[in-house]
Design a protein around this motif. Structure first.
Motif, PDB file in Angstrom:
ATOM      1  N   ARG A 201      -3.144  29.708 -60.716  1.00 28.98           N
ATOM      2  CA  ARG A 201      -4.647  29.470 -60.155  1.00 28.98           C
ATOM      3  C   ARG A 201      -5.443  30.402 -61.072  1.00 28.98           C
ATOM      4  O   ARG A 201      -6.238  29.562 -61.551  1.00 28.98           O
ATOM      5  CB  ARG A 201      -5.694  30.046 -59.021  1.00 28.98           C
ATOM      6  CG  ARG A 201      -4.302  28.645 -58.100  1.00 28.98           C
ATOM      7  CD  ARG A 201      -5.083  28.444 -56.639  1.00 28.98           C
ATOM      8  NE  ARG A 201      -5.231  30.099 -55.887  1.00 28.98           N
ATOM      9  CZ  ARG A 201      -5.395  30.026 -54.408  1.00 28.98           C
ATOM     10  NH1 ARG A 201      -5.785  30.068 -54.123  1.00 28.98           N
ATOM     11  NH2 ARG A 201      -5.004  31.324 -54.706  1.00 28.98           N
ATOM     12  N   GLU A 202      -4.649  31.750 -61.238  1.00 30.40           N
ATOM     13  CA  GLU A 202      -5.767  32.501 -61.774  1.00 30.40           C
ATOM     14  C   GLU A 202      -5.229  32.272 -63.469  1.00 30.40           C
ATOM     15  O   GLU A 202      -5.318  33.438 -63.879  1.00 30.40           O
ATOM     16  CB  GLU A 202      -5.448  33.968 -61.028  1.00 30.40           C
ATOM     17  CG  GLU A 202      -6.328  35.108 -61.910  1.00 30.40           C
ATOM     18  CD  GLU A 202      -6.345  36.191 -60.953  1.00 30.40           C
ATOM     19  OE1 GLU A 202      -7.017  37.114 -61.190  1.00 30.40           O
ATOM     20  OE2 GLU A 202      -6.042  36.105 -59.697  1.00 30.40           O
ATOM     21  N   PHE A 203      -3.732  32.601 -63.391  1.00 41.24           N
ATOM     22  CA  PHE A 203      -2.980  33.005 -64.961  1.00 41.24           C
ATOM     23  C   PHE A 203      -2.624  32.069 -65.302  1.00 41.24           C
ATOM     24  O   PHE A 203      -1.629  31.680 -64.788  1.00 41.24           O
ATOM     25  CB  PHE A 203      -1.664  34.349 -64.962  1.00 41.24           C
ATOM     26  CG  PHE A 203      -2.833  35.240 -64.212  1.00 41.24           C
ATOM     27  CD1 PHE A 203      -2.865  36.595 -64.594  1.00 41.24           C
ATOM     28  CD2 PHE A 203      -2.579  36.038 -62.130  1.00 41.24           C
ATOM     29  CE1 PHE A 203      -4.087  37.694 -64.297  1.00 41.24           C
ATOM     30  CE2 PHE A 203      -3.187  36.465 -62.271  1.00 41.24           C
ATOM     31  CZ  PHE A 203      -3.923  37.847 -62.574  1.00 41.24           C
ATOM     32  N   LYS A 204      -2.714  31.842 -66.089  1.00 42.23           N
ATOM     33  CA  LYS A 204      -2.412  30.268 -67.104  1.00 42.23           C
ATOM     34  C   LYS A 204      -1.823  30.445 -68.505  1.00 42.23           C
ATOM     35  O   LYS A 204      -1.084  30.008 -69.462  1.00 42.23           O
ATOM     36  CB  LYS A 204      -3.456  29.049 -66.955  1.00 42.23           C
ATOM     37  CG  LYS A 204      -3.796  28.906 -66.211  1.00 42.23           C
ATOM     38  CD  LYS A 204      -5.207  27.674 -66.628  1.00 42.23           C
ATOM     39  CE  LYS A 204      -5.205  27.079 -64.830  1.00 42.23           C
ATOM     40  NZ  LYS A 204      -6.236  28.333 -63.773  1.00 42.23           N
ATOM     41  N   SER A 205      -2.380  32.225 -68.676  1.00 43.17           N
ATOM     42  CA  SER A 205      -1.441  32.524 -70.848  1.00 43.17           C
ATOM     43  C   SER A 205      -1.139  33.815 -70.287  1.00 43.17           C
ATOM     44  O   SER A 205      -1.339  34.679 -69.366  1.00 43.17           O
ATOM     45  CB  SER A 205      -2.979  32.760 -70.895  1.00 43.17           C
ATOM     46  OG  SER A 205      -3.805  33.527 -70.735  1.00 43.17           O
ATOM     47  N   THR A 206      -0.598  34.365 -71.331  1.00 45.43           N
ATOM     48  CA  THR A 206       0.130  35.837 -71.017  1.00 45.43           C
ATOM     49  C   THR A 206      -0.988  36.438 -71.693  1.00 45.43           C
ATOM     50  O   THR A 206      -0.961  37.944 -71.519  1.00 45.43           O
ATOM     51  CB  THR A 206       1.568  35.740 -71.998  1.00 45.43           C
ATOM     52  OG1 THR A 206       0.910  35.563 -73.452  1.00 45.43           O
ATOM     53  CG2 THR A 206       2.974  35.162 -71.851  1.00 45.43           C
ATOM     54  N   TRP A 207      -2.176  36.067 -72.156  1.00 44.58           N
ATOM     55  CA  TRP A 207      -3.052  37.008 -72.691  1.00 44.58           C
ATOM     56  C   TRP A 207      -3.681  37.756 -70.926  1.00 44.58           C
ATOM     57  O   TRP A 207      -3.737  38.815 -71.444  1.00 44.58           O
ATOM     58  CB  TRP A 207      -4.239  36.154 -73.319  1.00 44.58           C
ATOM     59  CG  TRP A 207      -5.552  36.397 -74.051  1.00 44.58           C
ATOM     60  CD1 TRP A 207      -6.804  36.629 -72.925  1.00 44.58           C
ATOM     61  CD2 TRP A 207      -5.619  37.132 -75.184  1.00 44.58           C
ATOM     62  NE1 TRP A 207      -7.754  37.581 -73.900  1.00 44.58           N
ATOM     63  CE2 TRP A 207      -6.817  37.273 -75.076  1.00 44.58           C
ATOM     64  CE3 TRP A 207      -5.004  36.861 -76.368  1.00 44.58           C
ATOM     65  CZ2 TRP A 207      -8.221  38.325 -76.196  1.00 44.58           C
ATOM     66  CZ3 TRP A 207      -5.746  37.975 -77.390  1.00 44.58           C
ATOM     67  CH2 TRP A 207      -7.053  37.841 -77.145  1.00 44.58           C
ATOM     68  N   LEU A 208      -3.268  36.692 -70.072  1.00 45.73           N
ATOM     69  CA  LEU A 208      -4.350  37.392 -68.838  1.00 45.73           C
ATOM     70  C   LEU A 208      -3.596  37.367 -68.210  1.00 45.73           C
ATOM     71  O   LEU A 208      -3.198  38.636 -67.443  1.00 45.73           O
ATOM     72  CB  LEU A 208      -4.880  36.128 -68.067  1.00 45.73           C
ATOM     73  CG  LEU A 208      -5.690  35.497 -68.900  1.00 45.73           C
ATOM     74  CD1 LEU A 208      -6.343  34.195 -67.669  1.00 45.73           C
ATOM     75  CD2 LEU A 208      -6.760  36.546 -68.586  1.00 45.73           C
ATOM     76  N   GLY A 209      -1.371  36.947 -67.987  1.00 46.18           N
ATOM     77  CA  GLY A 209      -0.383  37.073 -67.108  1.00 46.18           C
ATOM     78  C   GLY A 209      -0.501  38.717 -67.604  1.00 46.18           C
ATOM     79  O   GLY A 209       0.529  39.679 -66.302  1.00 46.18           O
ATOM     80  N   ASN A 210      -0.409  39.073 -68.710  1.00 40.47           N
ATOM     81  CA  ASN A 210       0.318  40.620 -69.166  1.00 40.47           C
ATOM     82  C   ASN A 210      -0.909  42.233 -68.709  1.00 40.47           C
ATOM     83  O   ASN A 210      -0.292  42.817 -68.766  1.00 40.47           O
ATOM     84  CB  ASN A 210       0.195  40.642 -70.541  1.00 40.47           C
ATOM     85  CG  ASN A 210       1.100  39.840 -71.604  1.00 40.47           C
ATOM     86  OD1 ASN A 210       1.670  39.407 -70.768  1.00 40.47           O
ATOM     87  ND2 ASN A 210       1.104  40.114 -72.923  1.00 40.47           N
ATOM     88  N   LYS A 211      -2.043  41.498 -67.766  1.00 43.45           N
ATOM     89  CA  LYS A 211      -2.253  42.313 -66.735  1.00 43.45           C
ATOM     90  C   LYS A 211      -0.745  43.138 -65.653  1.00 43.45           C
ATOM     91  O   LYS A 211      -0.451  44.129 -65.160  1.00 43.45           O
ATOM     92  CB  LYS A 211      -2.908  41.840 -65.863  1.00 43.45           C
ATOM     93  CG  LYS A 211      -4.470  41.777 -66.120  1.00 43.45           C
ATOM     94  CD  LYS A 211      -5.708  41.545 -65.915  1.00 43.45           C
ATOM     95  CE  LYS A 211      -6.170  40.868 -65.948  1.00 43.45           C
ATOM     96  NZ  LYS A 211      -7.428  41.732 -67.072  1.00 43.45           N
TER      97      LYS A 211
END
Length: 418
Positions: free
Chosen positions: A267-277
């Motif tokens: 629900r929160e992470f749809k891209s590596t831009w965000l998922g690379n956290k």
């Protein structure tokens, strides 16, 4: 105004605190700036809804999620984040390329000083034009203080200068942080990027009727616990929140991890831009030669917008040294320095392996940006989020791993020896 609770503030205590923050103010028009759905565990959705409910009968209220470069929130995401009581038509969309006005410049000499000579260019200060709209009696900037890879500790003025900022500030601040070094920044106040934000706030927002509403949170599943609420305009208020978050959201371990498994909520992470956290927040705790497995069922692309996605696919996560060389030779990266910074942040510089386990992005696409690949269905047979517990786990095959259910709320590091 500081409110703290070890267990988490009750809804009643939270509402009372928010009511106190606006008590006695004569308000006709209010702008609320919360984070977007990618900060779903910030408590900011609940806070925004409470403010809206308190003010709706006497005020005109606009809500401007601090999207930065992220995708606009869908109606379903708005309902999930703010609840049914906040009308979708009161939620505005920030466009970081078209909705901003320039309000000043951070001088090159100041940028050079705070970066120890690593960056020597001025930075244009651009914010959404609504922030400068004098028809608002009050602007409530709501958000979570938590370790961050670009600025050190997220929120406070970052909510305005990046979340509601323009191209130059977003690109320049991200590259400033990348040049200075992520490991020198994360979990700390007074980073070069934060000092740029402080300069901009002091010089260009002094007359804006701002009130910062800052949270320190943890979560248990979908339940958010607001352990700290810090309301005010003074920087000391933010500093108290920083200290609380460092005590709450940083985890120090005795020895570097050999293998880390990080789950990304779809629900929160749809891209590596965000998922690379998953990479940013664990990298200081992973051993040389170690491994990071990222469970990413919701990831369906790399960048949050089409151009950023194209550039990530073109250049890949190839390490700091290579990216800096690419920036020198390629105008498309020079014009999109936040992407260049993201590519630096998303590489381990060959210190440990990074494997994305996906089902919406193909093996060829994942490997094309320089990550390892594992089918998601195969990965969860080995590392099942329904079974794993946060922290150390011993698998049925005897292997020990460290599991993190949500990287966005923390930072992991190794205890200093001696």
């Amino acid at each position: 105004m500081i409110y703290q609770s070890e267990q988490g503030l009750s809804p009643e205590a939270l509402r009372a605190a928010l009511a106190e923050s606006i008590e006695g103010k004569s308000l006709k028009k209010v702008l609320i700036i919360p984070p977007d759905y990618t900060r779903m565990y910030s408590g900011a959705g609940q806070i925004t809804a409470m403010y809206y409910d308190m003010l709706k009968d006497t005020c005109e209220i606009d809500i401007l999620p601090a999207l930065g470069t992220h995708e606009p929130m869908t109606k379903e995401e708005c309902t999930a984040f703010f609840g049914e009581g906040v009308p979708f038509d009161r939620i505005l969309v920030h466009n970081w390329k078209t909705d901003v006005v320039k309000i000043g410049e951070v001088p090159a000499a100041f940028v050079s000083e705070v970066s120890e000579g690593l960056v020597n260019d001025k930075i244009d200060v651009e914010v959404n034009r609504l922030i400068m709209d004098k028809s608002y009696d009050l602007i409530l900037s709501v958000g979570q203080v938590v370790p961050h890879e670009v600025v050190g500790m997220a929120n406070y003025s970052k909510n305005l200068f990046v979340g509601c900022g323009g191209n130059n500030m977003i690109n320049s601040s991200h590259m400033l942080g990348a040049f200075y070094g992520m490991e020198r920044i994360m979990g700390k106040d007074f980073s070069p990027v934060r000092r740029v934000f402080d300069y901009a706030q002091e010089h260009f927002l002094a007359d804006v009727p701002l009130l910062f509403v800052l949270t320190v949170t943890t979560n248990t599943g979908d339940d958010v616990h607001i352990h700290g609420l810090y309301i005010g305009t003074d920087r000391k208020n933010f500093e108290h929140a920083v200290a609380h978050s460092r005590a709450t959201n940083l985890t120090f371990v005795d020895a570097p991890f050999k293998k880390v498994v990080v789950n990304l909520d779809p629900r929160e992470f749809k891209s590596t831009w965000l998922g690379n956290k998953a990479i940013y927040r664990t990298r200081m705790a992973i051993a040389d030669g170690g491994a990071l497995i990222v469970l990413a069922p919701g990831v369906r692309k790399f960048g949050e917008d089409d151009e950023n996605d194209r550039l990530i696919r073109k250049y890949g996560y190839v390490g700091r040294k290579k990216v800096l060389e690419l920036v020198k030779d390629n105008k498309d990266l020079q014009d999109n320095l936040s992407v260049a910074a993201h590519l630096i942040h998303g590489s381990s510089d060959e210190r440990f392996s990074i494997t994305y386990a996906t089902e919406q992005v193909t093996k060829e696409e994942v490997e094309g940006v320089n990550f390892g690949y594992m089918p998601y269905a195969e990965a969860i047979k080995l590392y099942d989020p329904a079974v794993l517990k946060d922290g150390y786990n011993t698998l049925s095959n005897g292997e020990e791993i460290y599991y993190i259910s949500n990287p966005a709320l923390g930072l992991w590091d190794v205890k200093q020896k001696g």
